[in-house]
Each structure stands twice: as C-alpha cells, then as structure tokens.
Enzyme design. Sequence first.
Site, PDB file in Angstrom:
ATOM      1  N   ASP A  86      73.808 -36.850  19.015  1.00 16.84           N
ATOM      2  CA  ASP A  86      72.915 -37.982  18.783  1.00 16.84           C
ATOM      3  C   ASP A  86      71.935 -38.020  19.958  1.00 16.84           C
ATOM      4  O   ASP A  86      72.146 -37.358  20.984  1.00 16.84           O
ATOM      5  CB  ASP A  86      73.736 -39.264  18.706  1.00 16.84           C
ATOM      6  N   ASP A 112      69.380 -41.253  20.969  1.00  9.64           N
ATOM      7  CA  ASP A 112      69.258 -42.564  21.616  1.00  9.64           C
ATOM      8  C   ASP A 112      70.649 -43.134  21.913  1.00  9.64           C
ATOM      9  O   ASP A 112      71.472 -43.305  21.012  1.00  9.64           O
ATOM     10  CB  ASP A 112      68.494 -43.541  20.717  1.00  9.64           C
ATOM     11  N   ASP A 157      77.195 -42.053  20.428  1.00  9.12           N
ATOM     12  CA  ASP A 157      77.587 -43.304  21.074  1.00  9.12           C
ATOM     13  C   ASP A 157      77.879 -44.430  20.104  1.00  9.12           C
ATOM     14  O   ASP A 157      78.250 -45.523  20.536  1.00  9.12           O
ATOM     15  CB  ASP A 157      76.486 -43.761  22.042  1.00  9.12           C
TER      16      ASP A 157
END
Length: 226
Positions: free
Chosen positions: A11, A13, A174
């Site tokens: 991922d 961001d 995240d």
Amino acid sequence: MTAPLRLVVFDVDGTLVDSQAGILAAMDAAFGRAALPVPPREEVLGIVGLSLEVAMARLVPDLSAQDHARLAGWYREAYAGQRAREDVAMTSPLYPGAREALQALHGEPATLLGVATGKSARGLDVLFGAHRLAPFFVTRQVADHHPSKPHPSMLRAALDETGVAPRDAVMVGDTEYDMEMARAAGVRAIGVGWGYHAPVRLRAADHVVGRFSELPRAISALWEAA
C-alpha cells in the site's frame, strides 16, 4: 532447487508515505466547497485506502451517489492543486526506514515488488517521481482501473502481471482494507503499526510490524513457514 519467484505488494498512503497532511487539507477543501461540516480527523484517516467515491459514501452516507461523486471530484481538484504548488517529497514524506527496506527487498533476486493503492495513476506517478521510487516496482495497481479495496482485483492483477502464485505473495499495508483484500485474494498479509488504522484493526494480518526495519525479517518468516 530454484527458489520460487515471490511478490511483495505495498500500500502507499500510511504505509510507504505519510500523506495525511495533504489528505486532510484536500478533504477540508472539498467539504468546505460543499458547505458541509468537515468530518473529524480520525474518520477521514479511517477511510484512507478506499476509492474516493466509496470513501465519501462512508463519511456522509446520507448524501446521494451524485453528491458523493461531486465531493470526490472536488477532493481530486484540491489535491492536484496541492501537488502543483508544493514539494510532494516534503508534504508526503517517506516513513523512516522505508527506502532502506525497499532497497533490501529489491536486492533479493527472487523478490518482485508491487503497489496496490487507492491513489490515481497520476498521483502515484507524481509521488514516485518526487521520491525516485519507480525503479523498485514492477507492477502498479491504482484506483483508476479497479474496484475499491477490499475487493481483491488489484492483487489478482498484480499476480497475473508477475506470474507469481498467491501462496508466494504478501500484501503490506496499514489498514484493515489491505488485510481484507489480501485474504480475499488468497495472499498473506503483514500489517504496519505506524499508519492510519490502529494495529487492533489489523486482525486479518498474519503479522504486524512496528517499524520498517522489522519488515524484511517478517517477510522471510512467512516464506520459511510456507
């Protein structure tokens, strides 16, 4: 015996870069333009990773699909304006240890790196250009071409492009959306504890790391346990 080809998909961001300042500012601009109350910071960061229209529907579910699309468009305009005015490398900095971890993984002959992100292709290109990250990644899956996470489309495309089997891939992210996407694609998942979802939300992860320096070893442990 030749080692299998393996794929590590990141991922962006909240995982590779801390882009929350720009995200929050663009959300303020979009909701201000709509004359709507701006959602609390924790709610905005909680939808990072989703495609924009899906994110807006989560933030303001009482609005129509047309209104969600309008808000998403205003967000894109505001975010693009920021990119044009500001130094992206400064406003969306790499997390400590990110480049070193990417370099270590990229240096492994049997390991390929990829990206699965809710960013647009244009936004990802700008970010990768600012941080000189493009050479690390052989597959890039973006929101322009796929349903929103946690749909497994991005990971399935990454596997198809690289020819790697799901059992030989891992998703690093995240948010719970990253973990759920990995599960849906039959891929293992490593959560990171420094991003926008608290570690307690990463229940579907095989492992959660607290710093980037722990990541190569955590990935190796998954391969060894396979």
